[in-house]
Design an enzyme around this catalytic site. Structure first.
Site, PDB file in Angstrom:
ATOM      1  N   HIS A 119       0.806  -1.218   0.000  1.00  0.00           N
ATOM      2  CA  HIS A 119       0.000   0.000   0.000  1.00  0.00           C
ATOM      3  C   HIS A 119       0.846   1.279   0.000  1.00  0.00           C
ATOM      4  O   HIS A 119       1.904   1.349   0.602  1.00  0.00           O
ATOM      5  CB  HIS A 119      -0.921   0.010   1.226  1.00  0.00           C
ATOM      6  CG  HIS A 119      -0.176  -0.083   2.531  1.00  0.00           C
ATOM      7  ND1 HIS A 119       0.275   1.022   3.214  1.00  0.00           N
ATOM      8  CD2 HIS A 119       0.200  -1.152   3.265  1.00  0.00           C
ATOM      9  CE1 HIS A 119       0.885   0.634   4.319  1.00  0.00           C
ATOM     10  NE2 HIS A 119       0.860  -0.684   4.372  1.00  0.00           N
ATOM     11  N   ASP A 120       0.348   2.264  -0.733  1.00  0.00           N
ATOM     12  CA  ASP A 120       0.879   3.631  -0.723  1.00  0.00           C
ATOM     13  C   ASP A 120       2.278   3.757  -1.318  1.00  0.00           C
ATOM     14  O   ASP A 120       2.938   4.778  -1.104  1.00  0.00           O
ATOM     15  CB  ASP A 120       0.856   4.216   0.705  1.00  0.00           C
ATOM     16  CG  ASP A 120      -0.530   4.190   1.318  1.00  0.00           C
ATOM     17  OD1 ASP A 120      -1.409   4.879   0.794  1.00  0.00           O
ATOM     18  OD2 ASP A 120      -0.736   3.456   2.309  1.00  0.00           O
ATOM     19  N   GLY A 137       5.103  -1.021   2.651  1.00  0.00           N
ATOM     20  CA  GLY A 137       4.284   0.154   2.413  1.00  0.00           C
ATOM     21  C   GLY A 137       5.070   1.456   2.365  1.00  0.00           C
ATOM     22  O   GLY A 137       6.146   1.580   2.948  1.00  0.00           O
TER      23      GLY A 137
END
Length: 261
Positions: A119-120, A137
């Site tokens: 994520h991200d 992440g």
């Protein structure tokens, strides 16, 4: 648009012209796919994914699954993939969280088989990740980064433009631009001269970058001393600025210089 009868495409999904979807793939409703993109068999594309033009998604890839982050609570986040991206077999690319909002893959990237992007993360244009690279992440890869196979990168790490990280590396600290990094623990192992010359850097530019990194990594300076000397003595250029800006904005600290044992 050519969609195999054995593929499932949600009626709300938006597919551009000349998109081809092979058998047994599943595409959710909140998905956009640009023209000329190929979706291989057994690909799963979940809600919140936007894919650009002329991409190639190979069998078994899973795009847009929710983050593997216990703080994620169902917020509306995205996975955004640029143009001319190749995603090989069984890659997994997760959506963002509320903290970042999206996971972003730039144009002309190559993700080889079994790559995981959490994520991200942000991958700028023209990055190459070899087989089984794992990104935790909030990682940022600047343009033209290359990561060797089986490399694992710690969350929040930043890797500078035109750098190369050797296969099997554990990346715990930030990697400055234009360099090669290898060994364990990960260390500076020279300027990425071959990569730079392939991308049109002049000999003068390469020598300038080498001089800067001698000051940072070879001459026995700590980071503060090196920055002072580079600021005072290196000729002003885009390369000097990029390196100093990277050092100034590093949050995890830089990888170490290599020392013979």
């Amino acid at each position: 648009m050519i969609v195999n009868d054995n593929a499932f495409i949600h009626p709300a999904a938006k597919l551009g012209s000349d998109v081809k979807v092979d058998p047994f793939s599943t595409i959710a409703g909140d998905v956009e796919i640009g023209e000329g993109t190929w979706i291989g068999s057994h690909v799963t594309i979940m809600d919140g994914v936007k894919i650009g033009r002329n991409c190639n998604i190979f069998p078994g890839a899973v795009l847009g699954a929710i983050p593997q982050d216990l703080k994620y609570s169902g917020e509306d986040t995205r996975l955004i993939i640029g143009d001319n991206v190749t995603i090989r077999e069984y890659c997994t690319l997760n959506k963002g969280t509320e903290a970042g909002g999206s996971t972003t893959i730039g144009d002309n990237c190559l993700l080889m088989a079994y790559v995981h992007i959490a994520h991200d993360c942000i991958l700028d244009n023209n990055c190459v990740l070899a087989n089984c690279v794992n990104l935790a992440g909030h990682i940022h890869l600047e343009p033209f980064v290359q990561l060797g196979g089986l490399t694992a990168v710690h969350q929040f790490v930043k890797i500078g433009a035109h750098s190369f990280v050797g296969g099997g590396s554990l990346v715990r600290k930030d990697v400055p631009p234009y360099i090669k990094a290898a060994r364990e623990p990960l260390a500076f192992s020279g300027v990425n001269t071959i990569g730079l010359r392939r991308r049109g850097f002049s000999s003068e530019a390469v020598h300038e970058i080498e001089d800067i990194y001698r000051t940072l990594y070879v001459k026995g300076n700590n980071v503060r001393q090196a920055v002072e000397q580079i600021s005072a003595h290196a000729p002003d250029s885009e390369y000097k600025k990029a390196i100093l800006d990277f050092i100034e904005n590093s949050e995890r600290g830089l990888i170490r210089g290599y020392k013979n044992r």
